[in-house]
Design a protein around this motif. Structure first.
Motif, PDB file in Angstrom:
ATOM      1  N   LEU A   1       0.820  -1.215   0.000  1.00 35.68           N
ATOM      2  CA  LEU A   1       0.000   0.000   0.000  1.00 35.68           C
ATOM      3  C   LEU A   1       0.851   1.261   0.000  1.00 35.68           C
ATOM      4  CD1 LEU A   1      -2.732  -1.188   2.508  1.00 35.68           C
ATOM      5  CD2 LEU A   1      -3.198  -0.365   0.199  1.00 35.68           C
ATOM      6  N   THR A   2       2.044   1.192   0.581  1.00 31.20           N
ATOM      7  CA  THR A   2       2.922   2.369   0.656  1.00 31.20           C
ATOM      8  C   THR A   2       4.068   2.309  -0.345  1.00 31.20           C
ATOM      9  OG1 THR A   2       4.200   1.323   2.434  1.00 31.20           O
ATOM     10  CG2 THR A   2       2.380   2.771   3.079  1.00 31.20           C
ATOM     11  N   THR A   3       3.963   1.415  -1.331  1.00 32.79           N
ATOM     12  CA  THR A   3       4.986   1.270  -2.373  1.00 32.79           C
ATOM     13  C   THR A   3       6.357   0.995  -1.767  1.00 32.79           C
ATOM     14  OG1 THR A   3       3.693   2.980  -3.540  1.00 32.79           O
ATOM     15  CG2 THR A   3       5.676   2.217  -4.618  1.00 32.79           C
ATOM     16  N   ASN A   4       6.376   0.207  -0.720  1.00 35.84           N
ATOM     17  CA  ASN A   4       7.631  -0.172  -0.065  1.00 35.84           C
ATOM     18  C   ASN A   4       7.774  -1.696  -0.177  1.00 35.84           C
ATOM     19  OD1 ASN A   4       9.979  -0.061   1.490  1.00 35.84           O
ATOM     20  ND2 ASN A   4       8.836  -0.283   3.404  1.00 35.84           N
ATOM     21  N   ILE A   5       8.033  -2.167  -1.398  1.00 35.77           N
ATOM     22  CA  ILE A   5       7.930  -3.587  -1.715  1.00 35.77           C
ATOM     23  C   ILE A   5       9.322  -4.187  -1.889  1.00 35.77           C
ATOM     24  CG2 ILE A   5       6.864  -5.275  -3.256  1.00 35.77           C
ATOM     25  CD1 ILE A   5       5.034  -2.936  -4.231  1.00 35.77           C
ATOM     26  N   LEU A   6       9.538  -5.333  -1.265  1.00 34.75           N
ATOM     27  CA  LEU A   6      10.792  -6.071  -1.370  1.00 34.75           C
ATOM     28  C   LEU A   6      10.525  -7.455  -1.949  1.00 34.75           C
ATOM     29  CD1 LEU A   6      12.351  -5.199   2.124  1.00 34.75           C
ATOM     30  CD2 LEU A   6      12.901  -4.145  -0.094  1.00 34.75           C
ATOM     31  N   PRO A   7      11.548  -8.120  -2.523  1.00 35.59           N
ATOM     32  CA  PRO A   7      11.360  -9.475  -3.054  1.00 35.59           C
ATOM     33  C   PRO A   7      10.933 -10.495  -1.998  1.00 35.59           C
ATOM     34  CG  PRO A   7      13.347  -8.500  -3.964  1.00 35.59           C
ATOM     35  CD  PRO A   7      12.875  -7.574  -2.876  1.00 35.59           C
ATOM     36  N   SER A   8      11.114 -10.175  -0.740  1.00 33.02           N
ATOM     37  CA  SER A   8      10.695 -11.078   0.333  1.00 33.02           C
ATOM     38  C   SER A   8       9.210 -10.960   0.655  1.00 33.02           C
ATOM     39  CB  SER A   8      11.510 -10.796   1.600  1.00 33.02           C
ATOM     40  OG  SER A   8      11.347  -9.437   2.000  1.00 33.02           O
ATOM     41  N   ASN A   9       8.515 -10.001   0.036  1.00 31.29           N
ATOM     42  CA  ASN A   9       7.096  -9.784   0.327  1.00 31.29           C
ATOM     43  C   ASN A   9       6.271 -10.993  -0.136  1.00 31.29           C
ATOM     44  OD1 ASN A   9       4.288  -8.777   0.081  1.00 31.29           O
ATOM     45  ND2 ASN A   9       5.209  -6.807   0.600  1.00 31.29           N
ATOM     46  N   SER A  10       5.470 -11.546   0.762  1.00 27.58           N
ATOM     47  CA  SER A  10       4.716 -12.761   0.463  1.00 27.58           C
ATOM     48  C   SER A  10       3.649 -12.541  -0.603  1.00 27.58           C
ATOM     49  CB  SER A  10       4.057 -13.292   1.738  1.00 27.58           C
ATOM     50  OG  SER A  10       3.133 -12.335   2.256  1.00 27.58           O
ATOM     51  N   ILE A  11       3.238 -11.298  -0.823  1.00 27.55           N
ATOM     52  CA  ILE A  11       2.219 -11.020  -1.832  1.00 27.55           C
ATOM     53  C   ILE A  11       2.752 -11.292  -3.239  1.00 27.55           C
ATOM     54  CG2 ILE A  11       0.840  -9.128  -2.838  1.00 27.55           C
ATOM     55  CD1 ILE A  11       0.493  -8.070   0.006  1.00 27.55           C
ATOM     56  N   ALA A  12       4.068 -11.311  -3.388  1.00 26.26           N
ATOM     57  CA  ALA A  12       4.673 -11.598  -4.687  1.00 26.26           C
ATOM     58  C   ALA A  12       4.718 -13.090  -4.998  1.00 26.26           C
ATOM     59  CB  ALA A  12       6.086 -11.011  -4.742  1.00 26.26           C
ATOM     60  N   ASN A  13       4.076 -13.904  -4.189  1.00 26.39           N
ATOM     61  CA  ASN A  13       4.037 -15.347  -4.415  1.00 26.39           C
ATOM     62  C   ASN A  13       3.015 -15.672  -5.502  1.00 26.39           C
ATOM     63  OD1 ASN A  13       3.543 -18.132  -4.296  1.00 26.39           O
ATOM     64  ND2 ASN A  13       3.847 -18.224  -2.092  1.00 26.39           N
ATOM     65  N   TRP A  14       3.476 -16.212  -6.613  1.00 20.82           N
ATOM     66  CA  TRP A  14       2.593 -16.491  -7.739  1.00 20.82           C
ATOM     67  C   TRP A  14       2.234 -17.972  -7.867  1.00 20.82           C
ATOM     68  CZ3 TRP A  14       6.858 -14.351 -11.461  1.00 20.82           C
ATOM     69  CH2 TRP A  14       7.880 -15.284 -11.625  1.00 20.82           C
ATOM     70  N   SER A  15       2.501 -18.763  -6.846  1.00 17.31           N
ATOM     71  CA  SER A  15       2.355 -20.211  -6.955  1.00 17.31           C
ATOM     72  C   SER A  15       0.921 -20.644  -7.258  1.00 17.31           C
ATOM     73  CB  SER A  15       2.845 -20.900  -5.681  1.00 17.31           C
ATOM     74  OG  SER A  15       2.090 -20.498  -4.551  1.00 17.31           O
ATOM     75  N   VAL A  16      -0.080 -19.945  -6.696  1.00 17.51           N
ATOM     76  CA  VAL A  16      -1.470 -20.343  -6.947  1.00 17.51           C
ATOM     77  C   VAL A  16      -1.797 -20.221  -8.432  1.00 17.51           C
ATOM     78  CG1 VAL A  16      -2.395 -18.040  -6.431  1.00 17.51           C
ATOM     79  CG2 VAL A  16      -3.864 -20.036  -6.234  1.00 17.51           C
ATOM     80  N   PHE A  17      -1.230 -19.233  -9.112  1.00 13.87           N
ATOM     81  CA  PHE A  17      -1.473 -19.060 -10.545  1.00 13.87           C
ATOM     82  C   PHE A  17      -0.881 -20.231 -11.334  1.00 13.87           C
ATOM     83  CE2 PHE A  17      -2.070 -14.858  -8.898  1.00 13.87           C
ATOM     84  CZ  PHE A  17      -3.005 -14.266  -9.722  1.00 13.87           C
ATOM     85  N   TYR A  18       0.359 -20.572 -11.027  1.00 12.44           N
ATOM     86  CA  TYR A  18       1.002 -21.623 -11.804  1.00 12.44           C
ATOM     87  C   TYR A  18       0.442 -23.009 -11.482  1.00 12.44           C
ATOM     88  CZ  TYR A  18       4.207 -18.510 -14.119  1.00 12.44           C
ATOM     89  OH  TYR A  18       4.728 -17.526 -14.932  1.00 12.44           O
ATOM     90  N   ARG A  19      -0.066 -23.185 -10.279  1.00 14.23           N
ATOM     91  CA  ARG A  19      -0.711 -24.458  -9.972  1.00 14.23           C
ATOM     92  C   ARG A  19      -1.944 -24.640 -10.865  1.00 14.23           C
ATOM     93  NH1 ARG A  19      -1.245 -23.887  -4.894  1.00 14.23           N
ATOM     94  NH2 ARG A  19      -3.396 -23.155  -4.807  1.00 14.23           N
ATOM     95  N   ILE A  20      -2.774 -23.591 -10.974  1.00 11.97           N
ATOM     96  CA  ILE A  20      -3.981 -23.692 -11.802  1.00 11.97           C
ATOM     97  C   ILE A  20      -3.604 -23.766 -13.283  1.00 11.97           C
ATOM     98  CG2 ILE A  20      -6.198 -22.636 -12.360  1.00 11.97           C
ATOM     99  CD1 ILE A  20      -6.051 -21.213  -9.613  1.00 11.97           C
TER     100      ILE A  20
END
Length: 497
Positions: free
Chosen positions: A96-115
């Protein structure tokens, strides 16, 4: 749509989904999937229904956020209309504050690739069943292929809008010996594949099914054409976007609900309305995740400025209200996001009734995408007519009306963007709408994105956020550090290095 009509169908689908649980839980062990499952048309049907089930829920072996929660976060957290709730997690606040790091869990795309892998498995293995089961017809196969091709296309489309460059895998993972080191394909390559998949899906698809819940909860040609309209806007192919939108509109299958008193109940609380094109079909037997994140332990709230700045407030006549605002999208005062928990304008659903759908495409969305295409084709007068039609249906108030000439392309562009905020609030569209408009003509309109980001930014962070957003790579999420560890062929988005 009366829920008593829907539930028997849902019960039958639940039984079928239970029969394919083994399919959903299979690990890629050599030969298992092909030898034990893909023998009959019922196996293919169960696999396709399993794909739809995966849109709603993760398999029991997988914890984490559902696809709908990801779609909300990716489409709303950076769009300037959401604030952190009292139960927001640090990773959510950082986005929300544009303070994003590669460790951020929201960047997990696994659900997309599973489907996506479920879709790939159907695409790869279902055609062979024609040779095994003589009762399985090519028409049935084509319908199933159309559905999973469109779902795969939508997932890749979302990934490319969220991360930009992502791995493109079009074959099923059927063996643990297969190569998992796949480099990212460019956003342009992903969009091209999405268009190709949707064109094939349209050729193979069906106009309608036997029941209304199927028509709204499964992929039809109209759902495919809505997706085509969207991706053509992103690739700035405005003539193609207009053609695709007109196919939906001219089908005669959709219209705007005209009743002010029943609009919220019909479109949201009940779902599968005349405005619906494709919705995730939650039920009391298969509840949505929204009751918790918006009401019980709210992680997200409407930003404090949304009611006044997006929907408008008539201080002279408090009863003059845009029907999409108060007690529709949000609750004034508390800023609770209401769209997914309300039973009607006065009463919320209880937990056991938390079955409001996730709305992937609605008719008003397609109308506004058509208006965007018309405006970019220098047909501003026609675009303004569409905006006026929707505003009249929603009783939008004069305070949000703009007087624009048809030749004012930039003004109309912003007007359509504002109308989409009113119409599609909290439906996972806002950030993508902002980004799509900002990047037009090689980021000639980047001020749209920066202005919206600064609207809700703390004063002491505005300069930093402005500097970050000048780099187009910052408009996309980083590749998760876990993905970089497991897939050595990936290269991090340069903004996050």
């Amino acid at each position: 749509m009366n829920k008593r009509i829907i539930y028997p169908l849902v019960f039958i689908l639940t039984l079928i989904v239970q029969s394919c649980d083994n399919y959903l839980d299979l690990k890629p062990e050599d030969g298992t999937v092909r030898e034990e499952f893909w023998q009959t048309k019922e196996d293919v049907q169960a696999a396709v229904i399993g794909v739809y089930s995966s849109l709603l829920n993760n398999p029991p072996s997988e914890r984490g956020l559902t696809l709908a929660e990801h779609l909300f976060m990716y489409g709303e957290l950076r769009g300037g209309m959401v604030s952190p709730g009292p139960f927001a997690q640090d990773d959510q606040r950082d986005v929300l504050t544009t303070n994003i790091l590669p460790s951020n869990s929201i960047a997990n795309w696994s659900v997309f690739y599973r489907i996506i892998n479920y879709c790939n498995t159907v695409i790869d293995l279902a055609p062979d069943v024609l040779e095994i089961d003589p009762t399985f017809t090519e028409t049935q196969l084509n319908s199933y292929l159309s559905e999973v091709l469109a779902i795969r296309a939508y997932l890749y489309f979302t990934l490319a809008r969220t991360f930009k460059d992502v791995p493109l895998k079009l074959e099923a993972t059927l063996s643990d010996k297969q190569n998992f080191q796949i480099p990212a394909s460019s956003q342009e390559e992903i969009f091209a594949q999405v268009i190709e998949d949707l064109q094939r899906a349209e050729r193979l698809g069906v106009e309608e099914y036997a029941t209304m819940p199927e028509n709204k909860g499964r992929i039809t040609k109209a759902a495919i054409q809505a997706m085509q309209t969207d991706v053509y806007l992103w690739t700035e192919n405005y003539n193609e976007a207009l053609t695709a939108a007109n196919k939906v509109i001219n089908s005669g299958k959709f219209d705007l609900v005209s009743s002010r008193t029943q609009w919220f109940n019909t479109v949201y609380a009940e779902g599968n309305s005349s405005e619906s094109i494709f919705e995730f079909q939650y039920t009391p037997q298969n509840l949505n995740p929204f009751y918790s994140i918006f009401l019980q332990r709210p992680q997200y709230l409407a930003a404090p400025t949304v009611l006044e700045q997006v929907f408008g407030v008539d201080f002279d006549d408090p009863e003059n209200k845009d029907i999409r605002g108060e007690r529709a999208s949000l609750v004034p005062g508390t800023n609770e996001i209401y769209k997914f928990t309300g039973l009607n304008r006065d009463v919320r659903k209880n937990l056991q009734e938390s079955d409001t759908h996730w709305f992937v495409y609605r008719y008003a969305d397609v109308l506004l995408m058509k208006a965007e295409a018309l405006n970019e084709l220098n047909r501003g007068a026609e675009a303004l007519e569409i905006v006026s039609e929707i505003r009249e249906a929603r009783e939008a108030i004069q305070q949000t009306e703009e007087q624009l000439g048809p030749e004012n392309k930039s003004g109309i562009r912003l007007y359509i963007l504002a109308e989409r905020a009113r119409e599609l609030a909290f439906e996972g569209k806002r950030w993508f709408d902002v980004l799509r408009n900002a990047r037009k003509e090689n980021y000639a309109n980047i001020d749209i994105l920066i202005g919206i980001a600064l609207r809700s930014a703390p004063a002491n962070q505005q300069q930093i956020i402005t500097a970050k957003l000048q780099d187009p790579n910052s408009h996309y999420l980083p590749i998760s550090e876990n993905e970089l560890i497991t897939n050595k062929a990936l290269v991090q988005n340069p903004f996050y290095k």
